[in-house]
Design a protein around this motif. Sequence first.
Motif, mmCIF file in Angstrom:
data_model
loop_
_atom_site.group_PDB
_atom_site.id
_atom_site.type_symbol
_atom_site.label_atom_id
_atom_site.label_comp_id
_atom_site.label_asym_id
_atom_site.label_seq_id
_atom_site.Cartn_x
_atom_site.Cartn_y
_atom_site.Cartn_z
ATOM 1 N N ILE A 192 0.830 -1.208 0.000
ATOM 2 C CA ILE A 192 0.000 0.000 0.000
ATOM 3 C C ILE A 192 0.862 1.254 0.000
ATOM 4 N N ASN A 200 1.545 3.237 -3.467
ATOM 5 C CA ASN A 200 0.981 4.569 -3.662
ATOM 6 C C ASN A 200 2.068 5.615 -3.901
ATOM 7 N N ASN A 249 -1.921 1.513 -11.042
ATOM 8 C CA ASN A 249 -2.289 2.404 -9.931
ATOM 9 C C ASN A 249 -2.039 3.876 -10.255
ATOM 10 N N VAL A 271 -5.088 6.468 -11.829
ATOM 11 C CA VAL A 271 -6.020 7.255 -11.014
ATOM 12 C C VAL A 271 -5.398 8.595 -10.643
ATOM 13 N N TYR A 272 -4.153 8.553 -10.214
ATOM 14 C CA TYR A 272 -3.483 9.794 -9.820
ATOM 15 C C TYR A 272 -3.219 10.700 -11.027
ATOM 16 N N THR A 285 -7.607 12.345 -2.928
ATOM 17 C CA THR A 285 -7.551 11.076 -3.667
ATOM 18 C C THR A 285 -6.681 10.062 -2.938
ATOM 19 N N ILE A 286 -5.546 10.515 -2.426
ATOM 20 C CA ILE A 286 -4.627 9.615 -1.716
ATOM 21 C C ILE A 286 -5.294 9.047 -0.469
ATOM 22 N N LEU A 310 -8.121 6.465 -1.371
ATOM 23 C CA LEU A 310 -7.562 5.206 -1.869
ATOM 24 C C LEU A 310 -6.865 4.430 -0.761
ATOM 25 N N PHE A 326 -9.612 2.719 1.304
ATOM 26 C CA PHE A 326 -10.103 1.523 0.618
ATOM 27 C C PHE A 326 -9.080 0.393 0.701
ATOM 28 N N ALA A 327 -7.804 0.731 0.530
ATOM 29 C CA ALA A 327 -6.757 -0.292 0.561
ATOM 30 C C ALA A 327 -6.623 -0.905 1.951
#
Length: 318
Positions: free
Chosen positions: A98, A102, A191, A194-195, A232-233, A236, A239-240
């Motif tokens: 994670i 990220n 991944n 999305v960013y 956003t970070i 996510l 969720f992770a």
Amino acid sequence: MKSKEKVVVKKYKSRLTFGQKLWQSRVLILMCVPAILFFFAFNYMPLPGIYVAFVKYNYRDGIFGSTFVGFQNFKFLFSSGKLFQLTRNTILYNLAFILLGNVMAVFVAILLNELRSRKFVKVSQTIMFLPYFISQVLVGLLVFYLLNYDSGFVNGVLGSLGLELFAPYSNASVWPVILILVYLWQQTGYNSVVYFAAIMGIDESMLEAAKVDGANGFQRIRYIILPSLKGTIVILLLFALGGIVKGNFGLFYNIIGTNSLLYGTTDIIETYVYRATLTDFNFSTASAVGLYQSVIGFVIVMVVNFIVKKIEPDYSLF
């Protein structure tokens, strides 16, 4: 005048019954029906199967006819000491996946955004995106042919240089690094999308104004892009964290397989449940581990969401 209109609208909505609110949102609800049916069929209907964790399951009597043993299956797991090792490995691997995943995704997204050639960006995205679609079986074969002691590519290079050969399949301590590197290679491109999309949504005038004011590239990234990605970070990450006790079964099983020499650092909850179910046919113990896994994941999400809500209420899930 506008503030008065808003007050009137709020009062009107507060007087509506639940049924009237549903009717007003009927189009949106109809759009959500497929997702609702999916989660009902695959997440809620199987819930009675949890009962397997509290019985000594046998095929003849079925789930609800088997002998009820209460928490005996959980007691066995805790007393054996296996559960601590499985939980430790699963959580530590997922934390690394994670956090590093990220960080790498944000780094790649920002790097692509800073490139001026749009054609080169598209080619780079495609190349980085492709590993995500490679089957985990093929990934396992690729790792094996790279690291095999007798005929692997790495040992072929080391042997030609006169160096000591690398024997990873008998050394458990090297696999955390190998598995993390393989995961990052396969997932970073996916991944980062999305960013990258979030960066594309940043108001271009802000970046142009900062450039006019003399801000260099690093300053624009630090003071504009990264703060804009904050929401956003956080979402996510939340969720992770919900799946922090759910391991990447395909990755671990296809790379490690049933090599018991490596279980100390590579055995996670999913691989143990698979062996307990299909090798030992111990459905009750496997179900107990799965229930434990779900409860821990739920608790972690609730705790982290509570902390986020206290710090930044706008970024919490609920």
